[in-house]
Design an enzyme around this catalytic site. Structure first.
Site, PDB file in Angstrom:
ATOM      1  N   ASP A   1     -38.307 -75.657 -58.355  1.00  0.00           N
ATOM      2  CA  ASP A   1     -37.839 -74.655 -59.315  1.00  0.00           C
ATOM      3  C   ASP A   1     -37.577 -73.335 -58.586  1.00  0.00           C
ATOM      4  O   ASP A   1     -38.404 -72.873 -57.795  1.00  0.00           O
ATOM      5  CB  ASP A   1     -38.886 -74.443 -60.411  1.00  0.00           C
ATOM      6  CG  ASP A   1     -38.336 -73.641 -61.574  1.00  0.00           C
ATOM      7  OD1 ASP A   1     -37.720 -74.247 -62.461  1.00  0.00           O
ATOM      8  OD2 ASP A   1     -38.515 -72.406 -61.588  1.00  0.00           O
TER       9      ASP A   1
ATOM     10  N   ASP B   1     -25.108 -68.593 -60.064  1.00  0.00           N
ATOM     11  CA  ASP B   1     -24.488 -69.898 -59.747  1.00  0.00           C
ATOM     12  C   ASP B   1     -24.473 -70.141 -58.242  1.00  0.00           C
ATOM     13  O   ASP B   1     -24.724 -71.260 -57.773  1.00  0.00           O
ATOM     14  CB  ASP B   1     -23.062 -69.948 -60.291  1.00  0.00           C
ATOM     15  CG  ASP B   1     -23.020 -70.069 -61.808  1.00  0.00           C
ATOM     16  OD1 ASP B   1     -24.085 -70.345 -62.410  1.00  0.00           O
ATOM     17  OD2 ASP B   1     -21.939 -69.888 -62.384  1.00  0.00           O
TER      18      ASP B   1
ATOM     19  N   ASN C   1     -30.385 -63.610 -62.376  1.00  0.00           N
ATOM     20  CA  ASN C   1     -29.255 -63.646 -63.307  1.00  0.00           C
ATOM     21  C   ASN C   1     -29.092 -62.309 -64.024  1.00  0.00           C
ATOM     22  O   ASN C   1     -27.979 -61.796 -64.181  1.00  0.00           O
ATOM     23  CB  ASN C   1     -29.473 -64.760 -64.344  1.00  0.00           C
ATOM     24  CG  ASN C   1     -28.687 -66.014 -64.010  1.00  0.00           C
ATOM     25  OD1 ASN C   1     -27.758 -65.981 -63.219  1.00  0.00           O
ATOM     26  ND2 ASN C   1     -29.070 -67.132 -64.602  1.00  0.00           N
TER      27      ASN C   1
ATOM     28  N   GLU D   1     -32.557 -74.166 -63.522  1.00  0.00           N
ATOM     29  CA  GLU D   1     -32.845 -73.914 -62.106  1.00  0.00           C
ATOM     30  C   GLU D   1     -33.828 -74.917 -61.537  1.00  0.00           C
ATOM     31  O   GLU D   1     -34.448 -74.664 -60.496  1.00  0.00           O
ATOM     32  CB  GLU D   1     -33.380 -72.487 -61.930  1.00  0.00           C
ATOM     33  CG  GLU D   1     -34.721 -72.226 -62.563  1.00  0.00           C
ATOM     34  CD  GLU D   1     -34.626 -71.728 -64.002  1.00  0.00           C
ATOM     35  OE1 GLU D   1     -35.562 -71.041 -64.428  1.00  0.00           O
ATOM     36  OE2 GLU D   1     -33.625 -72.016 -64.690  1.00  0.00           O
TER      37      GLU D   1
END
Length: 360
Positions: free
Chosen positions: A239, A256, A247, A281
């Site tokens: 993770d 991304d 973000n 993620e």
């Protein structure tokens, strides 16, 4: 209707066919077209046996030669069934077609019009076998050999026959018809194969990271557990640390890029088949080997990801590792790895943690 329209769009989007598409198609066709080819060859062998029993004058035919033809066709059929790759399969199909045509020519050899019958056999077999060959080259070779075996030995008779012109017309028409059928089917099959590959990619690849999606990864994990050997098997759940803040602070485009970077590093460690994006993620990875190997891969993954900043952002991951034990259910293995992942998160992130070994 929306699905039909979408399928039409995908078919159009695959673009022009390339040489790589040709090579991929050959491997696909050899595996997926084999059953249909064997059915056609089996029916042809059965038809020849029936003809041998009912043809006028068949009792005068050499039983030894008949047996040789029968055995040769069985060998060709078996070679088609067992061919490991396209080239061997193509040779087997050509061999069977040539033997079949020669065997039919042998049956009609007792007829006073045997030459006309042999020309007809050439024409019929040339057209009939066109769908069996997956591409034009092997088909063209088979056609050439059939004509050489049946007609060249009787070349003088054909040239001197008053019907020679009509015979040539029949052979040319059969060849043109057969090549047309074969070429059209070849192009359609290649296009369909490319569409199938594209659909498989959409179904099993993650659109952003280009690695396996959850469905494909879980399938690989199930296969890995079924093929478990003595070396061991470990599941990694990976993770991205603080991904939401990345973000929020830098935008989804940078987010991304971070996901693509992590996926590339995981793929470099695990290989194409043994990794996947599970959602958001979170990623999965399969490690085949003992605990020492699993520790080495987890440490290498942590180091590889933190070593290269993305747009000036240092990225890290937390990894939960669970050992698969024979008989363990996949949901339980996933839960163990998930609990180990959260332990790594609570312990400071950018690290790996092994789940406590559990019996199935």
């Amino acid at each position: 209707m929306p699905h039909t329209r979408r399928l039409a769009e995908i078919t159009k989007s695959v673009g022009e066919l390339s040489f790589n598409d040709y090579l991929t198609y050959l491997a696909y066709a050899e595996i997926n077209g084999r059953k249909a080819t064997l059915r056609v060859q089996g029916m042809a062998l059965f038809a020849w046996l029936v003809v041998m029993m009912v043809a006028p004058g068949s009792e005068a035919l050499s039983s030894t030669k008949s047996a040789i033809y029968g055995v040769a066709m069985v060998v060709g059929l078996a070679a088609t069934a067992l061919a490991p790759r396209f080239l061997a399969g193509a040779v087997a199909r050509v061999f069977f077609a040539v033997v079949l045509a020669d065997a039919l020519g042998f049956v009609v050899s007792q007829s006073p019009y045997s030459l006309l019958w042999q020309v007809s056999i050439c024409a019929i077999v040339v057209v009939a076998m066109s769908p069996v060959h997956y591409e034009p080259i092997s088909y063209g070779v088979a056609t050439l050999l059939i004509n050489l075996c049946l007609l060249v030995p009787r070349g003088r008779e054909i040239v001197g026959n008053p019907e020679a012109g009509w015979m040539m017309c029949m052979l040319v028409a059969a060849f043109v018809f057969g090549v047309t059928i074969n070429a059209l089917q070849f192009l359609d099959r290649m296009k369909l194969n490319k569409v199938h590959r594209r659909l498989a990619e959409l179904a099993f690849k993650d659109g952003l990271t280009r690695i396996n999606n959850r469905r494909a990864f879980v399938g690989e994990l199930i296969r890995a557990t079924q093929q478990l050997d003595e070396t061991g098997l470990y599941l990694f759940l990976i993770d991205a640390d603080d991904f939401k803040s990345i973000n929020d602070r830098h935008g989804h485009d940078i987010g991304d890029e971070v996901l693509q970077f992590i996926a590339a590093r995981i793929r470099a460690v695990a290989g194409e088949a043994d990794c996947g994006r599970l959602g958001g993620e979170e990623f999965g990875m399969i490690c085949r080997g003992d605990r020492l190997r699993a520790q080495g891969q987890a440490a290498a993954l942590n180091q590889a990801i933190t070593a290269t900043p993305i747009r000036g952002i240092t990225v890290s991951v937390s990894i939960g590792v669970a050992e698969y034990r024979r008989g363990m259910l996949i949901p339980r293995l996933l839960k163990m790895a998930d609990e180990a992942l959260y332990h790594a998160k609570r312990s400071g992130k950018n690290r790996y943690h092994f789940a406590e070994p559990q019996s199935p």
